[in-house]
Structures are given as C-alpha cells and as structure tokens.
Design a protein around this motif. Structure first.
Motif, PDB file in Angstrom:
ATOM      1  N   GLU A   3      -1.520  10.639  -7.184  1.00 25.94           N
ATOM      2  CA  GLU A   3      -1.317  11.190  -5.839  1.00 25.94           C
ATOM      3  C   GLU A   3      -2.344  10.664  -4.832  1.00 25.94           C
ATOM      4  N   SER A   4      -3.592  10.483  -5.273  1.00 27.59           N
ATOM      5  CA  SER A   4      -4.627   9.991  -4.359  1.00 27.59           C
ATOM      6  C   SER A   4      -4.299   8.580  -3.865  1.00 27.59           C
ATOM      7  N   GLU A   5      -3.786   7.727  -4.743  1.00 25.37           N
ATOM      8  CA  GLU A   5      -3.409   6.376  -4.338  1.00 25.37           C
ATOM      9  C   GLU A   5      -2.146   6.406  -3.484  1.00 25.37           C
ATOM     10  N   ARG A   6      -1.219   7.264  -3.843  1.00 22.02           N
ATOM     11  CA  ARG A   6       0.047   7.383  -3.102  1.00 22.02           C
ATOM     12  C   ARG A   6      -0.218   7.830  -1.666  1.00 22.02           C
ATOM     13  N   ALA A   7      -1.182   8.716  -1.479  1.00 26.19           N
ATOM     14  CA  ALA A   7      -1.509   9.207  -0.138  1.00 26.19           C
ATOM     15  C   ALA A   7      -2.070   8.092   0.737  1.00 26.19           C
ATOM     16  N   LYS A   8      -2.841   7.161   0.149  1.00 27.79           N
ATOM     17  CA  LYS A   8      -3.410   6.049   0.910  1.00 27.79           C
ATOM     18  C   LYS A   8      -2.338   5.095   1.403  1.00 27.79           C
ATOM     19  N   ILE A   9      -1.264   4.972   0.656  1.00 21.73           N
ATOM     20  CA  ILE A   9      -0.197   4.036   1.003  1.00 21.73           C
ATOM     21  C   ILE A   9       0.602   4.534   2.187  1.00 21.73           C
ATOM     22  N   GLY A  10       0.774   5.833   2.251  1.00 26.53           N
ATOM     23  CA  GLY A  10       1.568   6.396   3.338  1.00 26.53           C
ATOM     24  C   GLY A  10       3.039   6.440   2.968  1.00 26.53           C
ATOM     25  N   GLU A  11       3.871   6.537   3.982  1.00 31.52           N
ATOM     26  CA  GLU A  11       5.306   6.689   3.755  1.00 31.52           C
ATOM     27  C   GLU A  11       5.978   5.315   3.708  1.00 31.52           C
ATOM     28  N   VAL A  12       6.452   4.954   2.521  1.00 27.44           N
ATOM     29  CA  VAL A  12       7.139   3.684   2.320  1.00 27.44           C
ATOM     30  C   VAL A  12       8.494   3.990   1.693  1.00 27.44           C
ATOM     31  N   LYS A  13       9.536   3.370   2.235  1.00 29.18           N
ATOM     32  CA  LYS A  13      10.883   3.549   1.700  1.00 29.18           C
ATOM     33  C   LYS A  13      11.478   2.182   1.402  1.00 29.18           C
ATOM     34  N   PHE A  14      12.219   2.114   0.298  1.00 27.26           N
ATOM     35  CA  PHE A  14      12.838   0.866  -0.116  1.00 27.26           C
ATOM     36  C   PHE A  14      14.354   1.003  -0.161  1.00 27.26           C
ATOM     37  N   THR A  15      15.053  -0.069   0.197  1.00 30.31           N
ATOM     38  CA  THR A  15      16.474  -0.231  -0.100  1.00 30.31           C
ATOM     39  C   THR A  15      16.558  -1.499  -0.943  1.00 30.31           C
ATOM     40  N   ALA A  16      17.747  -1.932  -1.287  1.00 27.93           N
ATOM     41  CA  ALA A  16      17.890  -3.133  -2.115  1.00 27.93           C
ATOM     42  C   ALA A  16      17.244  -4.358  -1.464  1.00 27.93           C
ATOM     43  N   ASP A  17      17.348  -4.477  -0.132  1.00 22.68           N
ATOM     44  CA  ASP A  17      16.868  -5.670   0.560  1.00 22.68           C
ATOM     45  C   ASP A  17      15.875  -5.407   1.679  1.00 22.68           C
ATOM     46  N   SER A  18      15.330  -4.193   1.762  1.00 25.35           N
ATOM     47  CA  SER A  18      14.393  -3.923   2.849  1.00 25.35           C
ATOM     48  C   SER A  18      13.351  -2.894   2.437  1.00 25.35           C
ATOM     49  N   LEU A  19      12.300  -2.834   3.240  1.00 21.19           N
ATOM     50  CA  LEU A  19      11.314  -1.770   3.081  1.00 21.19           C
ATOM     51  C   LEU A  19      10.918  -1.295   4.460  1.00 21.19           C
ATOM     52  N   VAL A  42      14.187  -8.558   3.537  1.00 20.33           N
ATOM     53  CA  VAL A  42      13.907  -9.749   2.741  1.00 20.33           C
ATOM     54  C   VAL A  42      14.792 -10.884   3.248  1.00 20.33           C
ATOM     55  N   THR A  43      14.168 -12.015   3.575  1.00 15.06           N
ATOM     56  CA  THR A  43      14.922 -13.170   4.055  1.00 15.06           C
ATOM     57  C   THR A  43      14.825 -14.357   3.108  1.00 15.06           C
ATOM     58  N   GLU A  44      13.922 -14.270   2.134  1.00 13.07           N
ATOM     59  CA  GLU A  44      13.779 -15.357   1.156  1.00 13.07           C
ATOM     60  C   GLU A  44      13.218 -14.791  -0.133  1.00 13.07           C
ATOM     61  N   ARG A  45      13.819 -15.209  -1.249  1.00 12.74           N
ATOM     62  CA  ARG A  45      13.322 -14.832  -2.578  1.00 12.74           C
ATOM     63  C   ARG A  45      13.293 -16.086  -3.436  1.00 12.74           C
ATOM     64  N   THR A  46      12.114 -16.489  -3.857  1.00 15.47           N
ATOM     65  CA  THR A  46      11.978 -17.595  -4.799  1.00 15.47           C
ATOM     66  C   THR A  46      10.970 -17.144  -5.854  1.00 15.47           C
ATOM     67  N   PRO A  47      10.846 -17.871  -6.957  1.00 12.44           N
ATOM     68  CA  PRO A  47       9.837 -17.494  -7.958  1.00 12.44           C
ATOM     69  C   PRO A  47       8.400 -17.579  -7.434  1.00 12.44           C
ATOM     70  N   GLU A  48       8.182 -18.323  -6.340  1.00 13.13           N
ATOM     71  CA  GLU A  48       6.834 -18.483  -5.795  1.00 13.13           C
ATOM     72  C   GLU A  48       6.520 -17.552  -4.639  1.00 13.13           C
ATOM     73  N   ARG A  49       7.557 -17.021  -3.980  1.00  8.24           N
ATOM     74  CA  ARG A  49       7.278 -16.176  -2.814  1.00  8.24           C
ATOM     75  C   ARG A  49       8.479 -15.326  -2.437  1.00  8.24           C
ATOM     76  N   VAL A  50       8.148 -14.207  -1.776  1.00  5.45           N
ATOM     77  CA  VAL A  50       9.164 -13.323  -1.207  1.00  5.45           C
ATOM     78  C   VAL A  50       8.766 -13.121   0.247  1.00  5.45           C
ATOM     79  N   VAL A  51       9.717 -13.369   1.160  1.00  9.07           N
ATOM     80  CA  VAL A  51       9.430 -13.290   2.589  1.00  9.07           C
ATOM     81  C   VAL A  51      10.160 -12.092   3.184  1.00  9.07           C
ATOM     82  N   PHE A  52       9.412 -11.273   3.919  1.00 10.31           N
ATOM     83  CA  PHE A  52       9.948 -10.120   4.642  1.00 10.31           C
ATOM     84  C   PHE A  52       9.808 -10.392   6.131  1.00 10.31           C
TER      85      PHE A  52
END
Length: 139
Positions: free
Chosen positions: A37-53, A67-77
């Motif tokens: 819970e202490s770590e979760r509180a530091k992160i704040g409110e984050v929500k995920f869908t299949a292709d967004s956060l 998400v606009t790009e997914r490769t084994p080397e990088r993920v671009v938001f």
C-alpha cells in the motif's frame, strides 16, 4: 524537443517476457494491486486499458497515453490528452538471458522560456514512470 531519461535499472526477467506484458496493458493493473500500500500510494491513480494508460495528478489532472509502438526493444506511449505534446518510451535492452536493462524517457515539446520552469517536473515524471515500470515488472 527536450528529452528526460530515468536512470537505467536491471530487471531480473528476459526482455521478451517484459515486452510481452505490454501486449495488453490491462494485465498490468493486477501487478499494481500486488504492490504494498505504501508503494501504491506513491504511484497515485493509474488506470490501464488494453492499449492505454491514464495517470491522474493533482498538478495537471488526468493524462491519457495511447500505445503507438510495441517492439521487443521499446514501447512508445503518445499523449491523447496533455497540455504539451509528449511521449513516453519504455526502453528494453537485454543484458543476459534472464536480465534486462530498463529505462524510460519522455520527449516533450517545451517552449524555451518554459523549460527552466518545467524541466525539473519532467525529470521527476521520467523517474517516477521508470520506477513504476520496474515495480510492475518485478517477479
């Protein structure tokens, strides 16, 4: 365009396993729920869908990234809603068969006169996003 990078960290998982987690971002929601819970509180409110956060902050409100790009080397938001055009990148570099170097970077279009005011906040955001990616990719 200004770039802010988090410190590189080593995650004890193969790069392919980490990359696979980004195929459907909604699976990361469970990883957040497993944090203390202490770590979760530091992160704040984050929500995920299949292709967004979405990240809700007191300073800016809700920021949504797609998400606009997914490769084994990088993920671009890229931002869907943000006061400034920006993108966040999760960079993955295999170190061994079972470990990966991970760091995040944020590219943002900041007018030169605002860079001194926003630079520190953007670096903090890059570091925080990097910490989040490490925490949700722990074994």
């Amino acid at each position: 365009m200004a770039t802010y990078k988090s410190k590189p960290v080593t995650v004890q998982q193969p790069a392919a396993a980490i990359s696979d987690k980004f195929a459907d971002l909604s699976t990361l929601e469970g990883a957040l729920g497993n944090l203390p819970e202490s770590e979760r509180a530091k992160i704040g409110e984050v929500k995920f869908t299949a292709d967004s956060l979405s990240i809700k902050t007191a300073q800016v409100g809700e920021l949504k990234f797609q998400v606009t790009e997914r490769t084994p080397e990088r993920v671009v938001f890229n931002t869907v809603s943000s006061p400034l055009p920006l993108n966040m990148v999760v960079n993955l570099k295999p170190l061994t068969a079972d470990s990966t170097e991970l760091y995040t970077s944020i590219d943002v279009e900041i007018p030169a006169m605002l860079k001194p005011l926003l630079g520190g906040m953007m670096q903090k955001a890059a570091d925080s996003f990097g910490d989040l990616m490490v925490k949700i990719n722990r074994k």
